[in-house]
Design an enzyme around this catalytic site. Sequence first.
Site, PDB file in Angstrom:
ATOM      1  N   LYS A 486       0.846  -1.194   0.000  1.00 13.68           N
ATOM      2  CA  LYS A 486       0.000   0.000   0.000  1.00 13.68           C
ATOM      3  C   LYS A 486       0.881   1.243   0.000  1.00 13.68           C
ATOM      4  O   LYS A 486       2.079   1.163   0.288  1.00 13.68           O
ATOM      5  CB  LYS A 486      -0.870  -0.018   1.252  1.00 13.68           C
ATOM      6  CG  LYS A 486      -0.050   0.001   2.543  1.00 13.68           C
ATOM      7  CD  LYS A 486      -0.861  -0.447   3.747  1.00 13.68           C
ATOM      8  CE  LYS A 486      -0.003  -0.366   5.004  1.00 13.68           C
ATOM      9  NZ  LYS A 486      -0.525  -1.199   6.079  1.00 13.68           N
ATOM     10  N   TYR A 711      15.608  31.282   7.080  1.00 10.63           N
ATOM     11  CA  TYR A 711      14.377  31.992   7.440  1.00 10.63           C
ATOM     12  C   TYR A 711      14.318  32.310   8.923  1.00 10.63           C
ATOM     13  O   TYR A 711      14.742  31.514   9.760  1.00 10.63           O
ATOM     14  CB  TYR A 711      13.158  31.118   7.120  1.00 10.63           C
ATOM     15  CG  TYR A 711      12.792  31.104   5.656  1.00 10.63           C
ATOM     16  CD1 TYR A 711      12.413  32.276   4.999  1.00 10.63           C
ATOM     17  CD2 TYR A 711      12.806  29.909   4.943  1.00 10.63           C
ATOM     18  CE1 TYR A 711      12.064  32.246   3.660  1.00 10.63           C
ATOM     19  CE2 TYR A 711      12.455  29.874   3.606  1.00 10.63           C
ATOM     20  CZ  TYR A 711      12.087  31.053   2.967  1.00 10.63           C
ATOM     21  OH  TYR A 711      11.755  31.033   1.654  1.00 10.63           O
TER      22      TYR A 711
HETATM   23  C1  LIG Z   1       0.134  -2.019   6.773  1.00 13.99           C
HETATM   24  C2  LIG Z   1      -0.425  -3.209   7.323  1.00 13.99           C
HETATM   25  C3  LIG Z   1       0.368  -4.299   7.684  1.00 13.99           C
HETATM   26  C4  LIG Z   1       1.868  -4.281   7.658  1.00 13.99           C
HETATM   27  O1  LIG Z   1       2.357  -3.612   8.783  1.00 13.99           O
HETATM   28  P1  LIG Z   1       3.896  -3.494   9.099  1.00 13.99           P
HETATM   29  O2  LIG Z   1       3.963  -2.926  10.430  1.00 13.99           O
HETATM   30  O3  LIG Z   1       4.440  -2.586   8.071  1.00 13.99           O
HETATM   31  O4  LIG Z   1       4.448  -4.837   8.982  1.00 13.99           O
HETATM   32  C5  LIG Z   1      -0.252  -5.441   8.084  1.00 13.99           C
HETATM   33  N1  LIG Z   1      -1.607  -5.515   8.160  1.00 13.99           N
HETATM   34  C6  LIG Z   1      -2.395  -4.472   7.855  1.00 13.99           C
HETATM   35  C7  LIG Z   1      -3.861  -4.630   7.964  1.00 13.99           C
HETATM   36  C8  LIG Z   1      -1.841  -3.288   7.429  1.00 13.99           C
HETATM   37  O5  LIG Z   1      -2.606  -2.272   7.121  1.00 13.99           O
END
Ligand SMILES: *Cc1c(COP(=O)(O)O)cnc(C)c1O
Length: 817
Positions: A486, A711
Amino acid sequence: MIHTLQPQSLKSSLISLDSRQIYDAANTAFFAVRGIHHDGHQYIENLYKNGVKEFVVENEAWTSILSEKAKKWNDADFYLVENSIQTLQNLAAQHRSTFSYNLVAITGSNGKTICKEWLATLLNGTYHLVKSPKSFNSQIGVPLSVWAMKSSHNLGIFEAGISQPGEMKNLEAILKPSYGILTHFGEAHGANFIHEEQKLQEKLLLFKNSKTLIYRSGHWDKVIQTFIKNINPTIELIEWSTEDPTKNVFVHFNRSANETQIKLKKAAQSEPFIDIKTELTDEASLENICHCLIMAHALGMDNLALNQAIKRVKPISMRLEIKEGLRDIKIIDDSYNNDMDGLRLALPLLMKYETKKKIVILSDFLEIGLPEENLYTQINSMIKNLKIDLIIGIGSQISRNKDKIAGIEVYQSTDDFLKSGRLNSLFNAAILLKGARKYNFEKLVHALENKSHCTQLEINLDALQHNLSYYKNKIGLETKLMVMIKAFAYGAGAVEIGQILQQQGVDYLTVAYTDEGVELRKNGIYSPIMVMNPQIEEFAKLIEYSLEPEIFNFELLKAIDEYCLINEQNIKIHIKLDTGMKRLGFESHEIELLANYLAETPQLWVVSIMSHLVASENLTHDIFTKNQISEFKRMSAILTHKLSYTPLLHIANSAAIENYPEAKLDMVRLGISLYGITQNKKEIKKIENVLTLKTYISQIKTVDENETVGYGRKGKLNKKSTIATLAIGYADGYPRSLGMGKGMFEINGELCPTIGAVCMDMTMVDISHLKEVKTGDVALAFGGKIQLSKIAKNAKTIPYEIMTNISSRVKRVYVKN
Ligand SMILES: *Cc1c(COP(=O)(O)O)cnc(C)c1O
């Protein structure tokens, strides 16, 4: 041996006037030519030592020193002549006269090379062709081109150009063309007319002995007709026109945005003899292709054959660019046709880079008139004696012939090559790129180019691979692996990472939104993909792209059920249970109802049941986590019990894979640890860092004690200091909270604290303690000595946020060793 007569013939089959362009010394005759800036006679001794055995030299430049030396070189022949170029022309004329096949000669002001190349493209296959390389059309270029004529050819296409009066008759004497094309000849205005008319007449001398001449009717018709009929009364003139139907050939263009239909009709006929479509659309290209079509027809090609052949006609670029690339790479981007001549002419440019590794990247060759197997053997003989460090071949033809080119590495396509990461492992090199158009080598150039904004996120594919193997090993064969890609694969690039994971046989990929999944599908990813946050309006898209929604409440469940019924579809879904996150998911009290619902909707196929852990990385919440795991097992058992099949169960994210082996169940969901990031002290030693954020120094300044930096006058110094301005700011995703010394950059191995506030596109750092530093030096925001987790902590956030905030203008570069 020193000869005082012109050579009657030469033993060598190759001729060179350029000492740098000799590949097969023993078989090359060197013609020493005196130019304005250089004198070929200077190189004779060196060339002899390198194996050249035949020399044509000029009396006037033949010094006594050279002569004394040459007397001792018994195995070499020297021909002393008045004028090397003239000798070359005489030899070429003689060579040409030994062949009885026809030649086509092309002259004009514009379009000679294009016409020559396109005509060759059309006739390729019908004839065994020999043609001028590139724009070899001068007093030297024409004889050199003609020297390549062999008895295995049956047609020659040569271009001829002149720069002053008197030259064309030399070229005509060499070529003696049967067929001619006069390409575009510019308009003339008033006073210039006489001058232009003379130039045109001079050009027409090329066709003094030809039997057919093709040209476009216009402005100059009268001049052409009168003059040519005078010098060559029997010539057939084929005048074509888009305006006058009484001309020999009447042409009609029907143009649209990306295609043109061309119809050619003979004066007395009602039906076209050529009716063809081409992707060319601009006026100049259409004029040039018409010359070629008419000529190809005159040479025996019919409408059907031309319709096939024209598909191979593409716009031609004459460009060769040398560009600064990343990692000390010089890119020699030669997008001219990749035939043997093109390669031969480009190699000297590559050899200039003596201190760099020399690399050649070739696509399939477009050589005409040579069988495939000879072609690659010849390429090998051209390059084998040069000290080329690496040869890469791209395309199916070159791949098939890889055993003919010593040491070549091959890839089926440009995309395959890019995906392999090999390109990014190259450094301190000069790379010659010679690719036929359809191989899109511009993608390689793009990937190699040094962009003005070259802050980049480097993704180390070897490290990624290592981590992936590590986790696969850890979970064992019984447990499946889902990787969360994602949010653009946590900023690393979903398509690229997805493709690698797919290749590595990862069981599932997961994205947050439907569009992220569609993007993957459009880029050749066919692994199963779960979508965590599907929208009801997007169900059709989900189904179209075989994306599997996560269903987390009754509203979604009913909607998807209805959608399936109406559309008579079965669909794979994933059920999310809430065991403590209080975010998405069915809750404990809804489980019975959910179980009954799913039991009665066989069109919904529950592939998996999942839940998400709240604090698996933090052992102070150990009891809570264990409770979540057992709660998940209890709730999922109720569902599974009601279903007549067994869905996969999964709850473990990266931290749980490391800290709660009992939670791995049927599948785990790997995320951040794939990139080498974890809070687990033992685990961090086993995995490797994948991401490095790199920028560079734009400017260095000395700042006095009483001055301030940036700045708001926030950067105060307590002593005279040296500061560097870096080409990265919060708009690139470097957190603003890392200003005022909270952040560090690694420059030349030293840590340099930020000074003043982080700006939108720039950040200033104190480099007073560095001994050697200059603008352009690389500065690492993380990777190297600085851990991403560390700067996340300093910025009072988590690595996830830093990673996913790296803006899209930061180039992702995939590196493989
Ligand atoms: C993003 C996500 C993961 C992975 O999490 P990590 O901490 O990056 O391993 C696993 N399960 C769900 C539902 C997620 O949204």
